[in-house]
Design an enzyme around this catalytic site. Structure first.
Site, PDB file in Angstrom:
ATOM      1  N   CYS A 159      -2.044   8.853  12.963  1.00  0.00           N
ATOM      2  CA  CYS A 159      -1.114   7.371  12.831  1.00  0.00           C
ATOM      3  C   CYS A 159      -2.220   6.308  12.021  1.00  0.00           C
ATOM      4  CB  CYS A 159      -0.218   7.659  13.175  1.00  0.00           C
ATOM      5  SG  CYS A 159      -0.301   6.803  15.240  1.00  0.00           S
ATOM      6  N   GLU A 162       1.401   9.233   3.306  1.00  0.00           N
ATOM      7  CA  GLU A 162       0.713   9.410   3.920  1.00  0.00           C
ATOM      8  C   GLU A 162      -0.227  10.932   3.835  1.00  0.00           C
ATOM      9  OE1 GLU A 162       2.243  10.988   7.933  1.00  0.00           O
ATOM     10  OE2 GLU A 162       1.130   9.631   8.813  1.00  0.00           O
TER      11      GLU A 162
END
Ligand code: NAD
Length: 511
Positions: A303, A402
């Site tokens: 992340c 993402e």
């Protein structure tokens, strides 16, 4: 019920970790023993380097969860009343055991996640650092006091545990993310139900065994495997006071909304799109090394991965060539048999196919495909090679989504202001990084980017255990982040006690 340490629930011994063809059915860890789930459905666990199934995690039901919550609730009274310094002693013993089993745990992480051995060691190390932090719990729990707040009255605040807390974790850090949660929650005096990712259940099971070996009373930590159904059951269960979630933004938002609607305290960390900004005065060689590590470390499945690089004012041209050369030298190998691999596979076939599609979509939308991760990769396993797409524009999907894989997008903004505006338009808020020799550029960047973790010549500004992991915007839902003193506040609530003791009573008796 499975009971011995050689049962599927305890897979993780070196012998089992080397097994590449078994399909062992795992059990839940409830009340200090392995308990088979009532679930009839199982999720496959893969060795990502070969694609072979190595285990199967039960997709536990609400009834399976309830057993764990009951075990945790039964243990809570005794654990809450255990003095904090004694709880800390268990953390010290856990720390020793984690160090003693460090390599075994790292190899287990590599096996079920696919990351390289050195990345897996980092995964375990970051988790141990939270245990280190939790060893200081007696100090961390100290409250405030003010004598004589009014005539004969003293005031004192204490931090009290919440009860039963739950943690829901993603696949990408099988050791670190569970350890972001349970050591601190437990040290604070709570009992805990961990629901690890069904893709990487083996490390969590092994951690449960080590915690028991450290002397934690039965029921204080429980592990329940599963997917969506058990997550929803956690959100709804009236016996759970608080939920820590780490995973994608879509599920983080869902868990936050559903958990809060059921009256729980929730901290939910989501996904990200982290940008690395390279100014023309950045030192070229070290910057390229840093960009490579941030983009392709853990095969981009972090992340805090740097998934986009912006070369400002002409910095992109030279960077493009350097990165392409570095990609050509990167050792992409099956991590289960190559300890020197520099990049491993992604988690499963679904992730690989999604990433292949994203590369194709980026190319179709007009980006220049400098290196194509669909080529020159090991034939078996779930591999995607390091990919570089240049001339990406802000409106392209690849600039805003993402991807969670080894795909680096490159943009070429003209100025620092333009670059900061592009970063702030993305909407996530984990990390942003600047490489520069100019203090003025670094200062402006650090003050203006809208995200919670900023790196100045630091490629992955992920905080260590004494700081909170402070995502903003669509990267975090809640008020108190995981780790650090915010973590302690999340797992406790404050009580104020006012006491009135009138000494005239003593004098009245002539004592
Ligand atoms: P995920 O959201 O798919 O899964 C996370 C957890 O939620 C798992 O335990 C899974 O079983 C459960 N889950 C999945 N789908 C669900 C659904 N529809 N309903 C309820 N529960 C569901 O995430 P992942 O693929 O395991 O992990 C990758 C994601 O995690 C990335 O987006 C990454 O950025 C994020 N992540 C964030 C942080 C952070 O600190 N912000 C850290 C690590 C990973």
């Amino acid at each position: 019920m499975s009971a011995s340490t050689n049962t599927p629930g305890t897979t993780g011994t070196p012998a089992a970790a080397n097994t590449s063809t078994t399909d062992q059915r795992l059990a839940n860890w409830v009340g200090g023993r392995w308990v088979d789930a009532a679930a009839t459905d199982f999720a496959p666990v893969h060795n990502a380097s070969t694609g072979q199934r190595i285990a199967a995690a039960p997709l536990s039901t609400a009834a399976d969860l309830d057993k764990a919550v009951q075990a945790a609730a039964a243990a809570h009274r005794g654990w809450r009343d255990t003095p904090a310094p004694e709880r800390a002693q268990i953390m010290f013993r856990l720390k020793q055991l984690l160090e003693a089993h460090f390599d075994e745990l790292a190899r287990l992480v590599t096996l079920e996640n696919g990351k390289t051995l050195s990345e897996a060691r980092g995964d375990v190390r970051r988790g141990i650092e939270v245990v280190d932090f939790a060893c200081g719990i007696a100090h961390l729990l100290k409250g405030e006091s003010l004598p004589q707040v009014a005539e004969h009255i003293d005031g004192q605040t204490t931090r009290e545990p919440l009860g039963v807390c739950a943690g829901i974790t993603p696949f990408n850090f099988p050791a670190m993310v569970p350890m972001w949660m349970f050591p601190l929650a437990i040290a604070c005096g709570n009992c805990f139900v961990l629901k690890p990712s069904e893709k990487v259940p083996l490390t969590a099971n092994r951690l449960a065994e080590l915690v028991a070996e450290a002397g934690l009373p039965a029921g204080v930590l429980n592990v329940v495997h599963g997917g969506r159904a058990v997550v929803d059951a956690i959100c709804d269960h009236p016996g759970i006071a608080a939920i820590s979630f780490v995973g994608s933004t879509r599920v983080a938002r869902h868990v936050y909304t559903r958990g809060c609607a059921a009256g729980k305290r929730v901290q939910a960390a989501g996904g990200a799109k982290n940008v690395m900004l390279v100014m023309p005065d950045a030192e070229p060689e070290s910057t390229c090394r840093a960009v490579m590590g941030a983009a392709y470390g853990c095969a981009g499945q972090r992340c805090m991965a740097g998934s986009m690089v912006m070369g400002v004012g002409g910095a992109a041209e030279a960077l493009n060539e350097r990165i392409a050369r570095a990609i050509d030298n990167l050792k992409v190998l099956p991590t289960d048999r190559h300890d020197d691999a520099e990049m491993g596979p992604v988690i499963d076939g679904q992730a690989r196919d999604r990433l292949f599609d994203a590369i194709e979509q980026g190319r179709r939308q007009g980006a220049t495909l400098v290196r194509d991760g669909r080529e020159n990769i090991p034939r078996e396993g779930f591999f995607v090679g390091p990919t570089l797409l240049d001339h990406v524009r802000p409106e392209m999907d690849i600039a805003n989504t993402e991807l969670f894989g080894p795909i680096l997008a490159m943009q070429r903004p003209a100025t620092l202001d333009d670059a900061i505006a592009r970063i702030n338009a993305i909407g996530y808020g984990n990390g942003a990084v600047i490489f520069t020799a100019s203090g003025g550029a670094a200062r402006q960047f650090a003050r203006e980017v809208q995200c919670g973790m900023v790196g100045v010549n630091v490629p992955v500004p992920a905080p260590m255990a004494m700081f909170a992991f402070s995502g903003w915007n669509q990267s975090f839902f809640g008020d108190l982040h995981v780790q650090g003193t915010e973590g302690v506040r999340f797992y406790t609530r404050q009580r104020l006690t006012l006491s009135r003791w009138d000494d005239s009573y003593v004098r009245k008796h002539g004592w």
